[in-house]
Design a protein around this motif. Structure first.
Motif, PDB file in Angstrom:
ATOM      1  N   GLU A 160       0.896  -1.127   0.298  1.00 54.12           N
ATOM      2  CA  GLU A 160      -0.168  -0.060  -0.047  1.00 54.12           C
ATOM      3  C   GLU A 160       0.678   1.373   0.096  1.00 54.12           C
ATOM      4  O   GLU A 160       0.324   2.371  -0.509  1.00 54.12           O
ATOM      5  CB  GLU A 160      -0.836  -0.095   1.093  1.00 54.12           C
ATOM      6  N   CYS A 161       2.037   1.281   0.962  1.00 52.52           N
ATOM      7  CA  CYS A 161       2.804   2.426   0.661  1.00 52.52           C
ATOM      8  C   CYS A 161       3.726   2.671  -0.354  1.00 52.52           C
ATOM      9  O   CYS A 161       3.652   3.806  -0.895  1.00 52.52           O
ATOM     10  CB  CYS A 161       3.607   2.312   2.120  1.00 52.52           C
ATOM     11  N   LEU A 162       4.156   1.740  -1.066  1.00 52.12           N
ATOM     12  CA  LEU A 162       5.040   1.767  -1.897  1.00 52.12           C
ATOM     13  C   LEU A 162       4.684   1.468  -3.492  1.00 52.12           C
ATOM     14  O   LEU A 162       5.073   1.942  -4.399  1.00 52.12           O
ATOM     15  CB  LEU A 162       6.483   0.934  -1.560  1.00 52.12           C
ATOM     16  N   MET A 163       4.090   0.204  -3.555  1.00 50.96           N
ATOM     17  CA  MET A 163       3.673  -0.119  -4.875  1.00 50.96           C
ATOM     18  C   MET A 163       2.324   0.012  -5.329  1.00 50.96           C
ATOM     19  O   MET A 163       1.962   0.428  -6.494  1.00 50.96           O
ATOM     20  CB  MET A 163       3.904  -1.630  -4.648  1.00 50.96           C
ATOM     21  N   ALA A 164       1.311   0.588  -4.442  1.00 54.89           N
ATOM     22  CA  ALA A 164      -0.017   0.829  -4.734  1.00 54.89           C
ATOM     23  C   ALA A 164       0.078   2.103  -5.770  1.00 54.89           C
ATOM     24  O   ALA A 164      -0.936   2.346  -6.983  1.00 54.89           O
ATOM     25  CB  ALA A 164      -0.967   1.165  -3.866  1.00 54.89           C
TER      26      ALA A 164
END
Length: 575
Positions: free
Chosen positions: A206-210
């Motif tokens: 959620e933090c880096l790839m979304a």
């Protein structure tokens, strides 16, 4: 008398393990790291993973964080003579993976540095010394001998623009750096306990790839052409071996859901400049929490046609200011001019400085957008020093504000879509009125809640439904602590009104409210009827909410004769 602060000794250890034929992992375990860029809620530390592949020639895949300099270099040189390293493969140049490249090259000047074109350019500024290089692109192969043929997969924006994956056809090991990783430190080399790691795995996504969901899908499409993948050798956390299909499948499912979003925001940043990448990621994270998709473009190397097409379809535009001088500034200026030509008055925007010391001013750009008729959703975010947790939280909240604004019509449409009889029946479920308060480091937050209920006797526990786009959501993960304040019947209006209002990004939600600190550090509302100190044990993800289960550690009632406030609704399609 001056009180001396005890210096905390962080636990830093190194694990060396054979993960496949002729393949060794050097895992640097950072047990106590509690913050990592925008993910300021790390509860299980992290690791930095590096790998040695021995064929007739030897390749080192990535290095480690500079905090492990002595331990890593001692382990590496104890495992192999640096003079025998033929290739140094750079998955990407983020400092936590390439922080010791200069040290390795000092001992292995003969090593050929292998990476994407952008990675090699970044390394020239990082290493400041001549080195042999081999630029690779998607589909290129490197034969190490003895069957170890390394095929490279282009994976830009996961989560840096220079990212590549490396696949060893002999061992079926895919080296992916950040992708498919997680911030999780334990004695387990692999993902043998799925239940223990899946929340951290999702949080990391959620933090880096979304915010780069479409890039994830593009990379996974290229991965599918390689054949069987037996092990995913990640740059952070345990390696994936026992749940490869399940966990990579979750990436695909999550990314497909993001990519299907009807509304998109274009986020522009400048890699390897100031804090531009981190700040833009924080804003993007806030946007994706609202169900709005994000497309990120690096101004340093932006293709003008791609910029024009993206801006033409985007509902919102976010720009983190590029440098005002140098080669990167020239390309960024051309890209921003293209943005201004393609922008229209139905769009919204927000601007943020990058804190690089040579930022182009955001004010002229703000004026140009306003002259074009675009709506400014959050005020300019100014960065005058290294960003703190509060600044990252401000950026996250600014992104959420933008996403909520862009999805407001959809939200109203969904509210009206419920069958009237079902809607009215659901509305007869009553609840209480509560204020959830939390403090983590220098960041605090609060939320008015009514979907709260006791859930267990032993231990005493309760559940709370927290909407995904609430600011406090990032402070409600397993291990986090908070206070549940119960409002009093007939004496709740002022607190309810205060916490119902819309706060500007980064605003102090407790300004003008009487509070006192709880044992767990969270604010207790002095005018609440009762309070309970709680700790999150787990949470379940739903379509638009998280169901948080927490145990109750302590509590107190201020007025035993008073009753708690009750919240009655008439419809079930909103609070």
């Amino acid at each position: 008398m001056v009180a001396l602060t005890e210096r905390v000794q962080r636990r830093l250890t190194v694990e060396k393990v054979e993960i496949a034929s002729d393949t060794t992992a050097i895992r640097c375990l950072d047990w106590d790291r509690d913050r990592f860029d925008i993910e300021f809620g790390l509860k299980n530390g992290t690791t930095y993973n590096s790998f040695i592949i021995r064929g007739e020639k030897t390749a080192l895949v990535d290095t480690s964080h500079e905090k492990f300099r002595q331990q890593y270099m001692e382990t590496l040189t104890g495992e192999i003579d640096p003079k025998q390293i033929d290739y140094l493969i750079i998955s990407h140049t983020e400092p936590d993976h390439s922080g010791l490249v200069k040290d390795v090259l000092a001992l292995a000047p003969q090593a050929i540095v292998v990476g994407a074109k952008v990675a090699i350019q970044f390394l020239e500024n990082l290493v400041h010394q001549p080195f042999e290089r081999l630029v690779v692109k998607n589909g290129d192969k490197l034969d190490l001998g003895n069957g170890h043929v390394i095929e490279f997969v282009s994976a830009p924006n996961l989560h840096w623009p220079d990212t590549i994956f490396s696949y060893d056809s002999k061992t079926k090991v895919m080296f992916t750096c950040d992708a498919f990783g997680m911030h999780y430190c334990s004695d387990s080399t692999y993902d043998d306990d799925l239940a223990a790691v899946e929340e951290d795995y999702h949080f990391y996504y959620e933090c880096l790839m979304a915010p780069n969901a479409r890039s994830v899908l593009s990379a996974m499409k290229r991965m599918a052409e390689l054949g069987e993948i037996g092990t995913v050798a990640t740059g952070h956390g345990p390696l994936l071996r026992y749940n490869v299909v399940e966990l990579t499948g979750r990436y695909k499912k999550w990314s497909q859901a993001q990519a299907k979003a009807e509304t998109t925001v274009a986020v522009f940043y400048t890699s390897d400049y100031g804090f531009s990448d981190r700040l833009s990621q924080a804003i993007a994270h806030g946007i994706t929490k609202t169900g709005v998709a994000v497309e990120m473009i690096d101004l340093r190397m932006a293709d003008l046609q791609e910029v024009r097409e993206l801006v033409g379809t985007a509902a919102g535009i976010v720009i983190c200011s590029p440098p005002s001088n140098g080669a990167a500034a020239e390309n960024a200026e051309a890209a921003i001019n293209t943005i201004l030509v393609a922008a229209n008055n139905k769009q919204s925007f927000g601007l943020c400085e990058s804190g690089g010391g040579d930022d182009a001013s955001v004010y002229p750009l703000r004026n140009k957008f306003k002259e074009l008729g675009l709506k400014e959703i959050f005020p300019n975010i100014l960065i005058k020093e290294a960003p703190t947790e509060a600044i990252y939280q401000l950026c996250d909240e600014a992104g959420t504000d933008l996403g909520q604004w862009l999805s407001r019509d959809k939200a109203v449409k969904q509210m009206k879509s419920l069958d009237s009889d079902v809607d009215k029946a659901l509305g007869r479920i009553s609840g209480g009125l509560y204020i959830i308060t939390a403090q983590k480091g220098e960041v605090s937050s609060a939320m008015l809640a009514s979907w709260v209920t006791q859930a267990s006797f032993k231990p005493l526990g309760l559940t709370i439904a927290v909407a995904k786009d609430r600011a406090i959501e990032s402070m409600m993960h397993a291990g986090d602590k908070f206070v549940l304040n119960v409002l009093e019947e007939g004496n709740y209006q002022s607190l309810m009104k205060h916490f119902l209002k819309r706060f500007a990004p980064g605003a102090d939600r407790f300004a003008g409210v009487k509070t006192q600190p709880a044992t767990n550090g969270s604010p207790i509302l002095t005018d609440a009827l009762a309070y309970m100190e709680c700790e999150v044990v787990s949470r379940m993800e739903l379509s638009d909410h998280h169901i948080v289960y927490a145990t109750v550690d302590s509590g107190r009632v201020s007025n035993p004769e008073a009753l708690p406030a009750v919240h009655h609704r008439k419809v079930g399609n909103h609070y």
